[in-house]
Design a protein around this motif. Sequence first.
Motif, PDB file in Angstrom:
ATOM      1  N   LEU A   1       0.733  -1.190  -0.124  1.00 30.57           N
ATOM      2  CA  LEU A   1       0.093  -0.013  -0.127  1.00 30.57           C
ATOM      3  C   LEU A   1       0.779   1.108  -0.151  1.00 30.57           C
ATOM      4  N   VAL A   2       1.922   1.271   0.534  1.00 35.51           N
ATOM      5  CA  VAL A   2       2.911   2.349   0.765  1.00 35.51           C
ATOM      6  C   VAL A   2       3.303   2.564  -0.987  1.00 35.51           C
ATOM      7  N   LEU A   3       3.706   1.589  -1.561  1.00 34.91           N
ATOM      8  CA  LEU A   3       3.851   1.660  -3.029  1.00 34.91           C
ATOM      9  C   LEU A   3       2.547   2.276  -3.911  1.00 34.91           C
ATOM     10  N   ASN A   4       1.376   1.742  -3.409  1.00 30.85           N
ATOM     11  CA  ASN A   4       0.433   2.186  -4.222  1.00 30.85           C
ATOM     12  C   ASN A   4       0.134   3.612  -4.178  1.00 30.85           C
TER      13      ASN A   4
ATOM     14  N   LEU B 264      -3.620  -3.233  -7.339  1.00 31.06           N
ATOM     15  CA  LEU B 264      -3.565  -4.054  -8.626  1.00 31.06           C
ATOM     16  C   LEU B 264      -3.923  -2.846  -9.812  1.00 31.06           C
ATOM     17  N   ASP B 265      -4.964  -2.044  -9.550  1.00 33.35           N
ATOM     18  CA  ASP B 265      -5.596  -1.057 -10.590  1.00 33.35           C
ATOM     19  C   ASP B 265      -4.340  -0.039 -11.040  1.00 33.35           C
ATOM     20  N   ARG B 266      -3.303  -0.162 -10.162  1.00 37.04           N
ATOM     21  CA  ARG B 266      -2.000   0.670 -10.879  1.00 37.04           C
ATOM     22  C   ARG B 266      -1.205   0.145 -11.751  1.00 37.04           C
ATOM     23  N   PHE B 267      -1.698  -1.280 -12.180  1.00 29.26           N
ATOM     24  CA  PHE B 267      -0.642  -1.887 -13.084  1.00 29.26           C
ATOM     25  C   PHE B 267      -1.614  -2.643 -14.222  1.00 29.26           C
ATOM     26  N   VAL B 268      -1.011  -2.620 -15.323  1.00 27.84           N
ATOM     27  CA  VAL B 268      -1.250  -3.811 -16.342  1.00 27.84           C
ATOM     28  C   VAL B 268      -1.034  -5.052 -16.143  1.00 27.84           C
ATOM     29  N   ASN B 269      -1.589  -5.889 -16.662  1.00 23.34           N
ATOM     30  CA  ASN B 269      -1.498  -7.657 -16.610  1.00 23.34           C
ATOM     31  C   ASN B 269      -0.767  -7.838 -17.741  1.00 23.34           C
ATOM     32  N   GLN B 270       0.290  -8.737 -17.432  1.00 22.65           N
ATOM     33  CA  GLN B 270       0.792  -9.669 -18.660  1.00 22.65           C
ATOM     34  C   GLN B 270       1.089 -11.028 -18.110  1.00 22.65           C
ATOM     35  N   GLU B 271       0.168 -11.999 -18.748  1.00 22.80           N
ATOM     36  CA  GLU B 271       0.293 -13.304 -18.590  1.00 22.80           C
ATOM     37  C   GLU B 271       1.479 -13.834 -18.996  1.00 22.80           C
ATOM     38  N   TRP B 272       2.279 -14.889 -18.321  1.00 28.81           N
ATOM     39  CA  TRP B 272       3.453 -15.290 -18.777  1.00 28.81           C
ATOM     40  C   TRP B 272       3.534 -16.831 -18.616  1.00 28.81           C
TER      41      TRP B 272
END
Length: 251
Positions: A136-139, A188-196
């Motif tokens: 949450l600090v990073l968020n 999670l909303d601050r990022f976009v996902n990339q499945e690997w």
Amino acid sequence: RPAGLDAATVGKMIEEAISKIDVGFSTSVQINTAPPIILEEKTHYLFPKLIKKLGAGLNVIIVGGAGGGKSHAAEQAAKALGMRFFSIGAASFAHELIGYRDATREYARTDFREAFENGGLLVIEEADASAADAMLVLNNMLANGYGAFPDGHVKMSPGFLCVCCTNTDGSGATMQYSGRQRLDGAFLDRFVNQEWAIDPAIEKIDARGHSEWLLAVRAVRAYATSSGILDVVATPRAVKFGAKLIEAGEE
């Protein structure tokens, strides 16, 4: 020298062998109208998708199983984008990110602080094993564009990007990865996902020519998947480790 094996014949043999290699060692990625980015290394087949997201200035969560090369791909992306690369592990406490003052009141900087303040691509390994308070600090910092550190407020560098490598999608522990935490929705909303996924071509290279061992690992993986076995087995690391053990004399 065998009869008829002259330089021209050898050259032709080499050309034929090279033509059969199924993994490229040069990757070209186009981001908008900028000149193509060329990386003279073997890359995962999903690497162009990752670098396009980062090239657009977006923070990325790479989600995939153990041993699939997520961290290495992030390091390659930093190299391709001309960014400094930083890597930290899962954070249990906020001070592992923002630093702390020691007994003499001296401020102990962190790689996170360096990347946040002066730019760079920061990878958080196994981010889904981090404590919720630390994330949450990073968020808050990503949301506000500045961060509260022990020695004062710092503005986020425009050249800062964050990649979180996870084994889960952030919804919490699974049978395979029981030590994972549920990640906050706002985070999670601050990022976009990339499945690997596993790249079979890279896995073939990692087998170092031990094709029977590669087939064995893949057979175990297929059996586990089809049988609903939820243990972490037959990962790409099994291919790497087994190949090295065979070369060390193991049966």
